[in-house]
Design an enzyme around this catalytic site. Structure first.
Site, PDB file in Angstrom:
ATOM      1  N   GLY A 186     -31.138   8.798 -32.906  1.00 33.53           N
ATOM      2  CA  GLY A 186     -32.186   9.316 -31.828  1.00 33.53           C
ATOM      3  C   GLY A 186     -32.702   8.120 -30.990  1.00 33.53           C
ATOM      4  N   GLU A 206     -13.881  -2.686  -8.713  1.00 32.17           N
ATOM      5  CA  GLU A 206     -12.927  -3.587  -8.783  1.00 32.17           C
ATOM      6  C   GLU A 206     -11.532  -2.943  -9.159  1.00 32.17           C
ATOM      7  OE1 GLU A 206     -13.762  -7.808  -8.968  1.00 32.17           O
ATOM      8  OE2 GLU A 206     -15.816  -7.435  -8.368  1.00 32.17           O
ATOM      9  N   ARG A 237     -32.924  -0.638 -39.950  1.00 31.39           N
ATOM     10  CA  ARG A 237     -33.129   0.982 -40.194  1.00 31.39           C
ATOM     11  C   ARG A 237     -32.698   1.527 -41.602  1.00 31.39           C
ATOM     12  NH1 ARG A 237     -35.832   5.473 -38.438  1.00 31.39           N
ATOM     13  NH2 ARG A 237     -34.473   7.395 -38.621  1.00 31.39           N
ATOM     14  N   GLU A 274     -14.015   2.477   1.747  1.00 34.26           N
ATOM     15  CA  GLU A 274     -14.413   3.294   2.888  1.00 34.26           C
ATOM     16  C   GLU A 274     -14.508   4.746   2.358  1.00 34.26           C
ATOM     17  OE1 GLU A 274     -11.744   3.137   6.216  1.00 34.26           O
ATOM     18  OE2 GLU A 274     -12.020   0.895   6.332  1.00 34.26           O
ATOM     19  N   PRO A 275     -15.351   5.682   3.138  1.00 36.69           N
ATOM     20  CA  PRO A 275     -15.675   7.001   2.724  1.00 36.69           C
ATOM     21  C   PRO A 275     -14.428   7.662   2.087  1.00 36.69           C
ATOM     22  CG  PRO A 275     -16.765   6.490   4.420  1.00 36.69           C
ATOM     23  CD  PRO A 275     -15.890   5.390   4.373  1.00 36.69           C
ATOM     24  N   PHE A 297     -18.398  -7.857  -0.025  1.00 41.83           N
ATOM     25  CA  PHE A 297     -16.867  -7.571   0.259  1.00 41.83           C
ATOM     26  C   PHE A 297     -16.710  -6.333   0.484  1.00 41.83           C
ATOM     27  CE2 PHE A 297     -12.590  -6.359  -2.006  1.00 41.83           C
ATOM     28  CZ  PHE A 297     -12.101  -7.552  -1.493  1.00 41.83           C
ATOM     29  N   ILE A 341     -25.149   4.205 -33.221  1.00 42.01           N
ATOM     30  CA  ILE A 341     -25.666   3.592 -34.580  1.00 42.01           C
ATOM     31  C   ILE A 341     -27.272   3.851 -34.480  1.00 42.01           C
ATOM     32  CG2 ILE A 341     -25.956   1.284 -35.459  1.00 42.01           C
ATOM     33  CD1 ILE A 341     -23.003   0.786 -34.973  1.00 42.01           C
ATOM     34  N   THR A 382     -10.372   1.122 -10.712  1.00 43.98           N
ATOM     35  CA  THR A 382     -10.424   1.883 -11.726  1.00 43.98           C
ATOM     36  C   THR A 382      -9.485   1.708 -12.955  1.00 43.98           C
ATOM     37  OG1 THR A 382      -8.894   3.423 -10.859  1.00 43.98           O
ATOM     38  CG2 THR A 382     -11.034   3.956 -10.405  1.00 43.98           C
ATOM     39  N   ILE A 385     -20.849  -0.812  -1.005  1.00 43.92           N
ATOM     40  CA  ILE A 385     -20.597  -2.123  -0.796  1.00 43.92           C
ATOM     41  C   ILE A 385     -21.619  -3.033  -1.691  1.00 43.92           C
ATOM     42  CG2 ILE A 385     -20.450  -4.106   0.697  1.00 43.92           C
ATOM     43  CD1 ILE A 385     -17.983  -1.814   0.696  1.00 43.92           C
TER      44      ILE A 385
HETATM   45  N1  COS Z   1      -1.535 -10.519  -4.620  1.00 39.74           N
HETATM   46  C1  COS Z   1      -1.022 -10.887  -3.584  1.00 39.74           C
HETATM   47  N2  COS Z   1      -0.331  -9.824  -2.855  1.00 39.74           N
HETATM   48  C2  COS Z   1      -0.378  -8.636  -3.165  1.00 39.74           C
HETATM   49  C3  COS Z   1      -1.058  -8.223  -4.513  1.00 39.74           C
HETATM   50  C4  COS Z   1      -1.635  -9.241  -5.401  1.00 39.74           C
HETATM   51  N3  COS Z   1      -2.296  -9.201  -6.371  1.00 39.74           N
HETATM   52  N4  COS Z   1      -0.849  -7.019  -4.811  1.00 39.74           N
HETATM   53  C5  COS Z   1      -0.148  -6.461  -3.780  1.00 39.74           C
HETATM   54  N5  COS Z   1       0.205  -7.627  -3.016  1.00 39.74           N
HETATM   55  C6  COS Z   1       0.839  -7.402  -1.744  1.00 39.74           C
HETATM   56  C7  COS Z   1       2.374  -6.649  -1.976  1.00 39.74           C
HETATM   57  O1  COS Z   1       3.191  -7.842  -2.460  1.00 39.74           O
HETATM   58  C8  COS Z   1       2.601  -6.100  -0.613  1.00 39.74           C
HETATM   59  O2  COS Z   1       3.227  -7.266   0.220  1.00 39.74           O
HETATM   60  P1  COS Z   1       4.857  -7.087   0.893  1.00 39.74           P
HETATM   61  O3  COS Z   1       4.617  -5.803   1.516  1.00 39.74           O
HETATM   62  O4  COS Z   1       4.689  -8.123   1.494  1.00 39.74           O
HETATM   63  O5  COS Z   1       5.426  -7.037  -0.400  1.00 39.74           O
HETATM   64  C9  COS Z   1       1.165  -5.835  -0.235  1.00 39.74           C
HETATM   65  O6  COS Z   1       0.200  -6.627  -0.874  1.00 39.74           O
HETATM   66  C10 COS Z   1       0.908  -4.232  -0.318  1.00 39.74           C
HETATM   67  O7  COS Z   1       1.100  -4.044  -1.604  1.00 39.74           O
HETATM   68  P2  COS Z   1       1.459  -2.569  -2.343  1.00 39.74           P
HETATM   69  O8  COS Z   1       2.571  -2.129  -1.554  1.00 39.74           O
HETATM   70  O9  COS Z   1       1.448  -2.755  -3.795  1.00 39.74           O
HETATM   71  O10 COS Z   1       0.123  -1.721  -1.815  1.00 39.74           O
HETATM   72  P3  COS Z   1      -0.502  -0.193  -2.141  1.00 39.74           P
HETATM   73  O11 COS Z   1      -0.883   0.326  -1.110  1.00 39.74           O
HETATM   74  O12 COS Z   1       0.713   0.309  -2.949  1.00 39.74           O
HETATM   75  O13 COS Z   1      -1.543  -0.378  -3.218  1.00 39.74           O
HETATM   76  C11 COS Z   1      -2.872  -0.951  -5.064  1.00 39.74           C
HETATM   77  C12 COS Z   1      -1.609  -1.372  -4.320  1.00 39.74           C
HETATM   78  C13 COS Z   1      -3.155   0.476  -5.595  1.00 39.74           C
HETATM   79  C14 COS Z   1      -2.692  -1.728  -6.300  1.00 39.74           C
HETATM   80  C15 COS Z   1      -3.963  -1.646  -4.223  1.00 39.74           C
HETATM   81  O14 COS Z   1      -4.379  -0.501  -3.182  1.00 39.74           O
HETATM   82  C16 COS Z   1      -5.458  -1.448  -5.121  1.00 39.74           C
HETATM   83  O15 COS Z   1      -5.646  -2.336  -5.897  1.00 39.74           O
HETATM   84  N6  COS Z   1      -6.373  -0.285  -5.260  1.00 39.74           N
HETATM   85  C17 COS Z   1      -7.647  -0.448  -5.822  1.00 39.74           C
HETATM   86  C18 COS Z   1      -8.832  -1.217  -4.783  1.00 39.74           C
HETATM   87  C19 COS Z   1      -9.645  -1.678  -5.467  1.00 39.74           C
HETATM   88  O16 COS Z   1      -9.638  -2.372  -6.539  1.00 39.74           O
HETATM   89  N7  COS Z   1     -10.796  -1.290  -5.031  1.00 39.74           N
HETATM   90  C20 COS Z   1     -12.326  -1.547  -5.653  1.00 39.74           C
HETATM   91  C21 COS Z   1     -13.227  -1.730  -4.511  1.00 39.74           C
HETATM   92  S1  COS Z   1     -13.448  -3.346  -4.102  1.00 39.74           S
HETATM   93  S2  COS Z   1     -14.833  -3.930  -5.317  1.00 39.74           S
END
Ligand code: COS
Length: 384
Positions: free
Chosen positions: A341, A364, A269, A126-127, A122, A338, A366, A156
């Site tokens: 050392g 996924e 222990r 990005e940087p 997935f 627990i 923070t 990734i």
């Molecule tokens: N399910 C479905 N749609 C969702 C959703 C969810 N769980 N969360 C948000 N959306 C939709 C919103 O409804 C919005 O759509 P509309 O504009 O049509 O209403 C759109 O997505 C944008 O959502 P939002 O405005 O909430 O986006 P933000 O930029 O404010 O970001 C966060 C939301 C911060 C929650 C998001 O960027 C996030 O989860 N960040 C962390 C990323 C992450 O977990 N990375 C880990 C790496 S992947 S392993």
């Protein structure tokens, strides 16, 4: 929703035995070599572990979310690197296709993901775009029957092993927010796709991450997930709602393992003439750990059941991920304490868990992102 208790209990017993007999004895070896032995990968495939959440119609087990987290508790009672190898096939590396893919995309990719013939990864981060995922800059510009992808993805999971990537990229560069983003399936070996060096991490040796670099990668338009532009961010968020439940389940399983190791040590222990488990200050750490694990387990199961009922569990998944991963960190810290050392020495293994589980509070989403999601949903919808 448990469909068939007998089949499920057989599956859970088989996984528990596999973990105990095959994985636990290999933990130190995997940490030393940074590789999961081929024989173990083969066993994982035979047990169907790559396809637990892939629908039966495409060759997977089609577990419900409740069944999947119950399996997740068992799998996590060993080094997280083992689960990491098949976790992306059940979670973030396949769910974009499962949830939003076209029928043709499902038929083409899911059977190979279910058997583990290909690994799915997935590619969102990005940087310069981590927690603020909607600010991603990787572009995907339409050119006839293709999209041309340019950009770099970071951290990734399973990228070195992956056969396909779910890539979130901006197909409408003039739109800076979430609605300019689309999701694509990109196959390994597509010209212009390359991988960075494998990252050196604090823990989870045996699980690999690296950069994925796109340099004019031409992807057939048929690989646009769901055949719809502009909904890739929503796909990613839906995938993460499920992924967060899986990480919460992994946090519970890992904490259970650490508590069971700490209990054994507390019985064996001896200090001041008796087992350290007879001292109340040690007992407090054991009791707090058990109570918190129990709370997290209930929370994960409740959120999973609600998802199975078809409810939107964005808030519950964030609560479960936040509470369970933070709980796991506290249990890891107490377990090291627990062991004393011995807890600081590699040969006892508990310090390895302490490092491994640190990632649960970060990937996924923070803990701070989970807090943000919970609070935003509360302010919008109110408390239930
Ligand atoms: N399910 C479905 N749609 C969702 C959703 C969810 N769980 N969360 C948000 N959306 C939709 C919103 O409804 C919005 O759509 P509309 O504009 O049509 O209403 C759109 O997505 C944008 O959502 P939002 O405005 O909430 O986006 P933000 O930029 O404010 O970001 C966060 C939301 C911060 C929650 C998001 O960027 C996030 O989860 N960040 C962390 C990323 C992450 O977990 N990375 C880990 C790496 S992947 S392993």
């Amino acid at each position: 929703m448990i469909r068939d208790p007998e089949t499920l209990s057989l599956l859970l017993d088989t996984i528990a035995r596999f973990v105990r007999e095959k994985l636990v004895p290999q933990e130190a070896h995997v940490a030393e070599t940074d590789q999961i032995p081929e024989t173990i990968v083969r066993d994982m495939k035979e047990l169907g572990l790559f396809g637990m959440s892939i629908p039966e119609a495409y060759g997977g087990m089609g577990l419900t979310m409740e069944e999947e987290v119950l399996a997740g508790f068992e799998i996590a009672r060993t080094s997280p690197a083992f689960r990491s190898l098949f976790a992306t096939n059940n979670g973030i590396g396949a769910q974009g296709i499962v949830i939003d893919g076209t029928e043709a995309q499902k038929q083409h990719y899911l059977p190979k993901i279910a058997t583990g013939e290909i690994i799915g990864a997935f590619a969102l981060t990005e940087p310069d775009s981590g927690s603020d995922a909607a600010s991603l800059r990787t572009s995907a510009l339409k050119d006839g029957d293709f999209y041309v992808i340019n950009g770099t993805k970071r951290y990734i999971t399973n990228a070195p092993e992956a056969g396909i990537f779910t890539v979130m990229a901006r197909s409408a560069p003039q739109r800076k927010g979430a609605d300019g983003i689309s999701a694509f399936i990109v196959e390994k070996g597509t010209p212009g796709l390359s991988l960075g060096a494998i990252d050196k991490k604090m823990g989870q040796k045996g699980a690999h991450t690296c950069d994925v670099i796109f340099d004019n990668v031409r992807v057939p338009a048929a690989n646009l997930i769901g055949n719809r532009e502009g909904v890739g961010f929503k796909t990613a968020m839906k995938v993460l709602d499920k992924g967060r439940l899986n990480i919460a389940a992994a946090s519970v399983g890992a904490a259970e393992r650490m508590l069971s190791d700490a209990l054994r040590y507390a019985r064996e222990r001896k200090q001041f003439g008796k087992a350290i488990g007879e001292f109340q200050l040690i007992q407090a750490m054991l009791a707090d750990s058990h109570a918190e694990i129990y709370a997290a387990r209930c929370m994960v199961l409740d959120a999973a059941r609600k998802r199975d009922e078809g409810r939107n569990v964005g808030t519950e998944a964030a609560c479960a991920k936040l509470f369970a991963s933070e709980m796991c960190g506290r249990v890891a810290d107490r377990a090291v304490q627990i062991f004393g050392g011995a807890g600081y020495l590699a040969e006892y293994g508990i310090e390895r868990f302490y490092r491994d589980v640190r990632l649960f509070r970060i990937f996924e989403g923070t803990s701070q992102i989970q807090q943000l999601v919970i609070a935003r949903n509360l302010l919008r919808d109110g408390a239930t």
